[in-house]
Design an enzyme around this catalytic site. Structure first.
Site, PDB file in Angstrom:
ATOM      1  N   LYS A 195       0.847  -1.212   0.000  1.00 50.23           N
ATOM      2  CA  LYS A 195       0.000   0.000   0.000  1.00 50.23           C
ATOM      3  C   LYS A 195       0.876   1.253   0.000  1.00 50.23           C
ATOM      4  CE  LYS A 195      -1.761   1.744   4.003  1.00 50.23           C
ATOM      5  NZ  LYS A 195      -1.578   3.202   4.166  1.00 50.23           N
ATOM      6  N   ASN A 196       1.894   1.264   0.859  1.00 46.14           N
ATOM      7  CA  ASN A 196       2.672   2.491   1.030  1.00 46.14           C
ATOM      8  C   ASN A 196       3.686   2.723  -0.078  1.00 46.14           C
ATOM      9  OD1 ASN A 196       1.119   2.948   3.222  1.00 46.14           O
ATOM     10  ND2 ASN A 196       2.658   2.361   4.738  1.00 46.14           N
ATOM     11  N   CYS A 198      -5.691  12.394  11.476  1.00 48.24           N
ATOM     12  CA  CYS A 198      -6.371  11.104  11.314  1.00 48.24           C
ATOM     13  C   CYS A 198      -6.368  10.432  12.684  1.00 48.24           C
ATOM     14  CB  CYS A 198      -5.649  10.258  10.275  1.00 48.24           C
ATOM     15  SG  CYS A 198      -4.102   9.590  10.900  1.00 48.24           S
ATOM     16  N   ARG A 245      -0.886  14.574  12.268  1.00 45.88           N
ATOM     17  CA  ARG A 245      -0.358  14.313  10.914  1.00 45.88           C
ATOM     18  C   ARG A 245      -0.053  15.631  10.185  1.00 45.88           C
ATOM     19  NH1 ARG A 245      -1.550   9.030   9.329  1.00 45.88           N
ATOM     20  NH2 ARG A 245       0.171   9.180   7.891  1.00 45.88           N
ATOM     21  N   PRO A 246       0.770  16.507  10.738  1.00 49.80           N
ATOM     22  CA  PRO A 246       1.089  17.777  10.076  1.00 49.80           C
ATOM     23  C   PRO A 246       1.852  17.540   8.767  1.00 49.80           C
ATOM     24  CG  PRO A 246       2.555  17.411  11.919  1.00 49.80           C
ATOM     25  CD  PRO A 246       1.515  16.322  11.977  1.00 49.80           C
ATOM     26  N   ILE A 247       1.892  18.586   7.928  1.00 48.10           N
ATOM     27  CA  ILE A 247       2.666  18.487   6.681  1.00 48.10           C
ATOM     28  C   ILE A 247       3.669  19.627   6.597  1.00 48.10           C
ATOM     29  CG2 ILE A 247       0.868  17.237   5.407  1.00 48.10           C
ATOM     30  CD1 ILE A 247       0.158  19.931   4.058  1.00 48.10           C
ATOM     31  N   ASP A 292       4.176   0.831  11.827  1.00 42.77           N
ATOM     32  CA  ASP A 292       3.004   0.195  11.206  1.00 42.77           C
ATOM     33  C   ASP A 292       2.844  -1.257  11.626  1.00 42.77           C
ATOM     34  OD1 ASP A 292       3.210   1.913   7.985  1.00 42.77           O
ATOM     35  OD2 ASP A 292       2.595   2.549   9.990  1.00 42.77           O
ATOM     36  N   ARG A 342      -8.750  -0.573   4.160  1.00 42.02           N
ATOM     37  CA  ARG A 342      -7.904   0.482   3.583  1.00 42.02           C
ATOM     38  C   ARG A 342      -6.546  -0.084   3.182  1.00 42.02           C
ATOM     39  NH1 ARG A 342      -7.698   6.204   6.319  1.00 42.02           N
ATOM     40  NH2 ARG A 342      -6.287   6.312   4.537  1.00 42.02           N
TER      41      ARG A 342
HETATM   42  C1  EPZ Z   1       3.917   7.020   5.896  1.00 46.69           C
HETATM   43  O1  EPZ Z   1       3.108   8.052   6.430  1.00 46.69           O
HETATM   44  C2  EPZ Z   1       3.014   5.800   5.819  1.00 46.69           C
HETATM   45  N1  EPZ Z   1       1.882   6.073   4.927  1.00 46.69           N
HETATM   46  C3  EPZ Z   1       2.501   5.449   7.208  1.00 46.69           C
HETATM   47  O2  EPZ Z   1       1.735   4.250   7.091  1.00 46.69           O
HETATM   48  C4  EPZ Z   1       3.699   5.175   8.103  1.00 46.69           C
HETATM   49  O3  EPZ Z   1       3.248   4.918   9.413  1.00 46.69           O
HETATM   50  C5  EPZ Z   1       4.628   6.387   8.106  1.00 46.69           C
HETATM   51  O4  EPZ Z   1       5.022   6.717   6.753  1.00 46.69           O
HETATM   52  C6  EPZ Z   1       5.877   6.146   8.914  1.00 46.69           C
HETATM   53  O5  EPZ Z   1       6.564   5.049   8.408  1.00 46.69           O
HETATM   54  C7  EPZ Z   1       2.078   6.015   3.585  1.00 46.69           C
HETATM   55  O6  EPZ Z   1       3.174   5.769   3.111  1.00 46.69           O
HETATM   56  C8  EPZ Z   1       0.876   6.257   2.728  1.00 46.69           C
HETATM   57  P1  EPZ Z   1       5.881  10.422   8.000  1.00 46.69           P
HETATM   58  P2  EPZ Z   1       3.680   9.572   6.435  1.00 46.69           P
HETATM   59  O7  EPZ Z   1       5.789  11.666   7.195  1.00 46.69           O
HETATM   60  O8  EPZ Z   1       4.430   9.829   5.204  1.00 46.69           O
HETATM   61  C9  EPZ Z   1       5.531  13.603  11.503  1.00 46.69           C
HETATM   62  C10 EPZ Z   1      -0.063   2.824   7.489  1.00 46.69           C
HETATM   63  O9  EPZ Z   1      -0.567   2.352   8.523  1.00 46.69           O
HETATM   64  N2  EPZ Z   1       5.520  14.591  10.406  1.00 46.69           N
HETATM   65  O10 EPZ Z   1       7.134   9.613   7.952  1.00 46.69           O
HETATM   66  O11 EPZ Z   1       2.557  10.465   6.781  1.00 46.69           O
HETATM   67  C11 EPZ Z   1       4.244  12.795  11.518  1.00 46.69           C
HETATM   68  O12 EPZ Z   1       3.222  13.479  12.226  1.00 46.69           O
HETATM   69  C12 EPZ Z   1       0.347   4.275   7.447  1.00 46.69           C
HETATM   70  O13 EPZ Z   1       0.167   2.184   6.445  1.00 46.69           O
HETATM   71  C13 EPZ Z   1       5.589  15.937  10.725  1.00 46.69           C
HETATM   72  O14 EPZ Z   1       5.660  16.304  11.893  1.00 46.69           O
HETATM   73  O15 EPZ Z   1       4.669   9.467   7.679  1.00 46.69           O
HETATM   74  C14 EPZ Z   1       4.655  11.539  12.212  1.00 46.69           C
HETATM   75  O16 EPZ Z   1       4.659  11.769  13.607  1.00 46.69           O
HETATM   76  C15 EPZ Z   1       0.079   4.978   8.761  1.00 46.69           C
HETATM   77  N3  EPZ Z   1       5.565  16.851   9.721  1.00 46.69           N
HETATM   78  C16 EPZ Z   1       6.099  11.338  11.732  1.00 46.69           C
HETATM   79  O17 EPZ Z   1       6.541  12.620  11.255  1.00 46.69           O
HETATM   80  C17 EPZ Z   1       5.482  16.472   8.396  1.00 46.69           C
HETATM   81  O18 EPZ Z   1       5.483  17.357   7.516  1.00 46.69           O
HETATM   82  C18 EPZ Z   1       6.208  10.309  10.604  1.00 46.69           C
HETATM   83  O19 EPZ Z   1       5.507  10.832   9.514  1.00 46.69           O
HETATM   84  C19 EPZ Z   1       5.409  15.100   8.099  1.00 46.69           C
HETATM   85  C20 EPZ Z   1       5.432  14.177   9.116  1.00 46.69           C
END
Ligand code: EPZ
Length: 416
Positions: free
Chosen positions: A22-23, A116, A121-123, A305, A397
């Site tokens: 999925k990811n 979520c 989940r900030p960006i 995950d 999902r």
């Molecule tokens: C990806 O999410 C995966 N989703 C998640 O899988 C996975 O848990 C995560 O990576 C970590 O491995 C997909 O690939 C679609 P991150 P992503 O940006 O990209 C913080 C599942 O169950 N952060 O590495 O959103 C964030 O809040 C899903 O399959 C910021 O603070 O993860 C989190 O605490 C869930 N600012 C941490 O970093 C940002 O701009 C990891 O987030 C981005 C992230």
């Protein structure tokens, strides 16, 4: 709203075939927007998040057809650059489209992705990197308008190795002139899979998996045919089912180098794990042993995950285990439901203390999110008696036909 009815207590025997990740498929499908032609993506799991991603592709003007696990995306005419709010809210990882849409059209508009079940989940890391690379971002009332007039190549230092931010920068930079370097990039296998797609499209990218990714922008990218890697988290989920319920199962189509941390933890718990030429075989005849402590970390550390699934298996382990969740602020949502089954778990901030009990008993449960839902399935298969799990839509999902895979190895589960 469908639910699962599970009769626990049966050991699991047989073979399971693991599908596409999925990811990996989500950023790869976003990447097809970069080529003005028809790309063919194989080994796409038939899951809700892929359906939502296809809806976004169609909103952008792409022509998408699906045959089994193959998705064909014709992005000859990308006629829009707006990700509808409804889709963004249903799947926050839609944010991954921004880099590709910006690169292809020079603009991207979307509503701010909501949080979520896992947390805010900030960006901010995505947006900070985009701004540094020359993207003008106008945020108003939860709406994002991005415009790329003049790309400013350079080095982006990520404060945290964010998977999504790394992917978004790769998707933006590969079609923009100049050298872009990502420092402290995420190292997940899905990043390498995205690099493989983009290189096949003609991009000049190297370093995925090593933490520093260097991208030399090219003028145009061409359509591609690509097979998605197998889903390491789905493989982990199946392994923890056997760890909890006992039995002997072979998983096929698994890249075991992607699940080394999980194999290491399971061997530490006493599971007999053997690598095969196309996957892995797990055999568990006794109650597993507790773990001293497992801490979730960015790859290659233990994946967040697969944290709820581990927790479910540890509920009936010999001894007391500690799990530390360092990635998401709200990823212990399975705990309340596991306690209904007789689990003995204490939470404190990032830490969960799991005192193994002899047996769990079936209960009426509700899946709070995707991986916590999978954890409840694991616990229900190990428990004595019947469990009902509502909220299967969350599980859909990320898992294609989970009940079919479980039935094929002797688990008693039906979807109603
Ligand atoms: C990806 O999410 C995966 N989703 C998640 O899988 C996975 O848990 C995560 O990576 C970590 O491995 C997909 O690939 C679609 P991150 P992503 O940006 O990209 C913080 C599942 O169950 N952060 O590495 O959103 C964030 O809040 C899903 O399959 C910021 O603070 O993860 C989190 O605490 C869930 N600012 C941490 O970093 C940002 O701009 C990891 O987030 C981005 C992230």
């Amino acid at each position: 709203m469908s639910k699962y009815i599970i009769e626990g207590g049966n050991r699991l025997y047989g073979t399971a075939l693991i599908g596409g990740a999925k990811n990996s498929v989500l950023p790869i499908l976003a990447g097809t927007v970069l080529a003005a032609g028809e790309s063919i993506i194989h080994n796409c799991p038939r899951i809700r998040d892929v359906e939502l991603t296809i809806e976004i592709l169609k909103c952008l003007g792409c022509n998408v057809t699906v045959q089994g696990n193959t998705v064909c995306v014709n992005a000859a005419d990308v006629t829009d650059n707006y990700i509808p709010m409804g889709l963004m809210n249903k799947m926050r990882s839609s944010v991954i489209f921004m880099g590709a849409i910006l690169s292809r059209t020079g603009e991207a508009r979307c509503s701010y992705p909501g949080g979520c079940e896992l947390g805010a989940r900030p960006i901010n890391l995505h947006l900070k990197s985009f701004k540094q690379l020359g993207v003008e971002i106008n945020e108003q009332a939860g709406f994002l308008e991005c415009r790329l007039e003049k790309y400013k190549p350079g080095t982006v230092q990520l404060d945290f190795p964010s998977v999504g931010a790394t992917e978004n920068i790769m998707l933006l930079a590969c079609g923009q002139e100049g050298t872009t370097t990502i420092v402290n990039a995420a190292r997940e296998p899905e990043i390498f899979d995205l690099q493989d797609l983009l290189v096949k499209m003609g991009a000049k990218i190297r370093g995925a998996g090593e933490g520093i990714i260097e991208i030399e922008g090219v003028k145009s990218l061409k359509q591609v045919e690509k097979t998605v890697i197998s889903d390491r988290i789905c493989a982990a989920t199946m392994l923890f089912m056997v760890a909890a319920a006992g039995g002997c199962v072979e998983l096929k189509n698994v890249n075991t180098s992607h699940i080394e941390s999980i194999i290491s933890v399971l061997r530490g718990c006493g599971a007999d794990i053997r690598l095969t030429d196309c996957g892995v075989n797990i055999k568990v005849t006794e109650r597993i042993d507790a773990v001293d402590m497992v801490q979730t970390m960015p790859y290659p550390g233990y994946p967040t995950d697969a944290q709820p699934q581990l927790m479910a298996a540890l509920c009936t382990a010999n001894g007391t285990s500690v799990i530390k969740e360092t990635i998401f602020e709200n990823r212990f949502k399975a705990v309340g439901e596991l306690k209904k089954m007789g689990a003995d778990i204490t939470l404190g901030g990032e830490m969960a203390i799991i005192r193994g009990v002899k047996k769990l008993h079936g209960a009426n449960l509700s899946a709070p999110d995707l991986r916590a839902g999978a954890a409840l399935v694991i616990a229900a298969l190990a428990a004595e008696g019947k469990s009902e799990i509502s909220g299967v839509c969350y599980i859909d999902r990320g898992y294609e036909n989970l009940e079919g895979m479980i039935t094929d190895i002797g688990g008693k589960i039906i979807r109603v």
